[in-house]
Design an enzyme around this catalytic site. Structure first.
Site, PDB file in Angstrom:
ATOM      1  N   SER A 118       1.641   4.974 -46.849  1.00 39.43           N
ATOM      2  CA  SER A 118       0.820   5.052 -45.647  1.00 39.43           C
ATOM      3  C   SER A 118      -0.245   6.121 -45.811  1.00 39.43           C
ATOM      4  CB  SER A 118       1.696   5.413 -44.447  1.00 39.43           C
ATOM      5  OG  SER A 118       2.302   6.674 -44.671  1.00 39.43           O
ATOM      6  N   LYS A 119      -1.336   5.946 -45.109  1.00 38.39           N
ATOM      7  CA  LYS A 119      -2.470   6.845 -45.317  1.00 38.39           C
ATOM      8  C   LYS A 119      -2.220   8.261 -44.835  1.00 38.39           C
ATOM      9  CE  LYS A 119      -4.905   5.025 -41.266  1.00 38.39           C
ATOM     10  NZ  LYS A 119      -6.112   4.288 -40.835  1.00 38.39           N
ATOM     11  N   ARG A 120      -1.216   8.434 -43.993  1.00 42.03           N
ATOM     12  CA  ARG A 120      -0.909   9.780 -43.534  1.00 42.03           C
ATOM     13  C   ARG A 120      -0.228  10.611 -44.621  1.00 42.03           C
ATOM     14  NH1 ARG A 120      -4.389  10.516 -41.238  1.00 42.03           N
ATOM     15  NH2 ARG A 120      -4.984   9.418 -39.336  1.00 42.03           N
ATOM     16  N   LYS A 121       0.446   9.931 -45.502  1.00 44.19           N
ATOM     17  CA  LYS A 121       1.235  10.647 -46.501  1.00 44.19           C
ATOM     18  C   LYS A 121       0.716  10.498 -47.922  1.00 44.19           C
ATOM     19  CE  LYS A 121       5.434  10.178 -43.750  1.00 44.19           C
ATOM     20  NZ  LYS A 121       6.765   9.564 -43.643  1.00 44.19           N
TER      21      LYS A 121
END
Length: 476
Positions: free
Chosen positions: A252-255
């Site tokens: 995911s783009k958050r991680k």
RNA sequence: GCCCCCAUCGUCUAGUCUGGCCUAGGACACAGGCUUUUCAAGUCUGCGACACGGGUUCAAAUCCCGUUGGGGGUACCA
């Protein structure tokens, strides 16, 4: 039967690394078998889909060399390849399912559905459509529709029994039909859901192997049911693992960076990127890790894909990028550095710098930081940095004073400069490094640089002397 | 919660289907050495894993069952 496979991204947001990953396996499988690889745009989510995103998908897959044989932008015998242009086809197919009794109209409102879900939740039951409209007489539902009620079409899932299918990377998978929901096939806006559009298109486009991400495995029974209801033979199923964050959740783009644009902008080479992606789940015989598409076309097989979800490890990507960076010819590397800042400088100078930084580049965007001192002016050097930890300012001043006239007179080549400077160090009774380091700091402003004399050669006599003078002034 | 998938070094993996050749091999990372004008690059060495418990078998990383752990799904999103 010729192999036909596809990648079917939805154009929402940035082009995703997972799309490239699945595209790679699909495309390679097509080439391995002399078949075709298609790109289909699944833009049935009218709220989230957008044209800009679609354009970026095209660009980023092309950047990686993951080109397609048929697709929205290049056409092909089974077009259109954009689902928003095929809405009539889905409507027709959904209605045929109603006609054959495999699907039914449903007029339940979002509010009622919400209530049903709440009740199920309270009773600790699985959230699922309660099949009210399926159980109602068709005439009753029709009456509501005639009265203006909004409707959708839902598929009729068998009440009992089980759905078994063979997955190429996982073997036999079994679901009990009572676990499967009566999925909406056609939304109230007349557009299809993924499930309907996907099955219809795969069939109409002659897809033989559905190679897609693992997240689809639990909806495969719905798809199989649809194939049955239409009287079609299902394709071969192959669910590849999901790329993972460090904590092993779905990438995911958050991680973790997930946008292909990010990798391109950082200066990862597309060939390194593809090679790295290939390593996630696939391995070449003999443990070879650096290989190109042609090698992979020769050795790849969907049976060889690992079932476990691989962690996307940027450190290894960096290493892989370095492998490809170092393999480039200096001219080629200079060209690739163009968009990363090199294009703004004199081409001949860039070309002379490139061999000096080739082994020091992690990604292309390192160019600016690594080469800044070659261009423009240098800030006044820091005396503490000049002297380092082992020398006093006075010692450094002495050393630089001895070097200065030698530099003024020396033949300005890497080899001659090195020889001359070694003589200066010897004459002063110090190790070469004791002279090279302060000189390096004087001339570049930093302690880690390409080899000093090669750097001087590119920098030129005038600028080098001026910087030595500036350093001397600081030490006075 | 329910359903499904997965499980070898910290990470990517070979080996698992077709049990013995595995005192488990390679790569990244990490640590140290060499090289060396710094940093890289290169090279050498080291560290480091079959999740656990039962079975089957002369023999299990490999087959079976269970447990645990991780992941995904559970939408008129894909």
């Amino acid at each position: 039967m010729t192999v036909r496979v596809r990648v079917a991204p939805s154009p929402t947001g940035d082009p995703h690394v997972g799309t490239a990953y699945v595209a790679l396996f699909n495309r390679t499988w097509a080439r391995r078998n002399g078949g075709q690889f298609l790109l289909r745009i699944e833009d049935t989510d009218r709220v989230r889909s957008n044209a800009e995103s679609e354009k970026m998908i095209f660009e980023s897959l092309r950047w990686l060399g993951l080109t397609w044989d048929e697709g929205p932008d290049i056409g092909g015998p089974c077009g259109p390849y954009r689902q928003s242009e095929r809405v009539a086809i889905y409507l027709e197919h959904a209605k045929s399912l109603v006609a054959s009794g495999a699907a039914y109209y449903c007029t339940c409102t979002a509010e009622r559905l919400e209530g049903v879900r709440k009740a199920q939740d309270a009773a600790k039951l699985s959230p699922r459509y309660d099949r009210r409209c399926r159980d109602l007489p068709a005439s009753e539902v029709q009456k509501q529709i005639d009265a203006g009620a909004k409707w959708v079409i839902r598929m009729k899932v068998p009440a009992e029994g089980e759905c078994r299918f063979r997955d190429v990377v996982r073997g036999e998978v079994v679901f009990a039909w009572d676990q499967i929901d009566d999925q909406v096939l056609l939304k109230s806006d007349g557009w299809p859901t993924y499930h309907l559009a996907n099955v219809v298109d795969d069939r109409l486009m002659g897809i033989t192997h559905v190679i897609r991400a693992e997240e689809w495995i639990s909806s495969t029974p719905k798809h199989i049911r649809l194939y049955e209801a239409f009287g079609w033979t299902p394709p071969v199923w192959c669910h590849v693992p999901l790329l993972r964050n460090k904590d092993r959740s779905k990438i995911s783009k958050r991680k973790n960076p997930t946008s292909l644009n990010w990798y391109r902008d950082q200066g990862y080479l597309p060939e390194a990127m593809v090679n790295f992606l290939a390593l996630m789940g696939f391995s070449m015989p003999g443990g070879v890790e650096v290989f190109g598409p042609a090698d992979m076309d020769r050795e790849f097989s969907i049976e060889k894909i690992n079932a476990g979800g691989p962690v996307f490890d940027l450190q290894k990507l960096d290493w892989m990028n370095g492998q490809y960076l170092r393999k480039l010819s200096p001219d080629e590397l200079a060209t690739r550095l163009g968009p990363f800042g090199a294009a703004g400088h004199d081409a001949a100078t860039v070309r002379r710098i490139v061999p000096l930084i080739q082994d020091r580049l992690r990604v292309l965007s390192d160019w600016t930081e690594l080469t800044a001192f070659f261009f423009g002016d240098l800030a006044a050097p820091d005396p503490a940095l000049l002297a380092g930890k082992k020398q006093t300012p006075a010692q450094v001043r002495d050393l630089l004073s001895r070097a200065r006239p030698v530099l003024a007179a020396a033949e300005w080549t890497d080899a001659a400069l090195e020889a001359s400077l070694r003589e200066v160090a010897a004459a002063a009774g110090v190790k070469p490094g004791d002279l090279f380091m302060p000189l390096r700091v004087a001339v570049t402003g930093r302690t880690n640089t390409p080899p000093l004399t090669a750097t001087l050669e590119v920098l030129g006599r005038d600028r080098s002397l001026a910087r030595v003078d500036a350093a001397l002034a600081c030490l006075a």
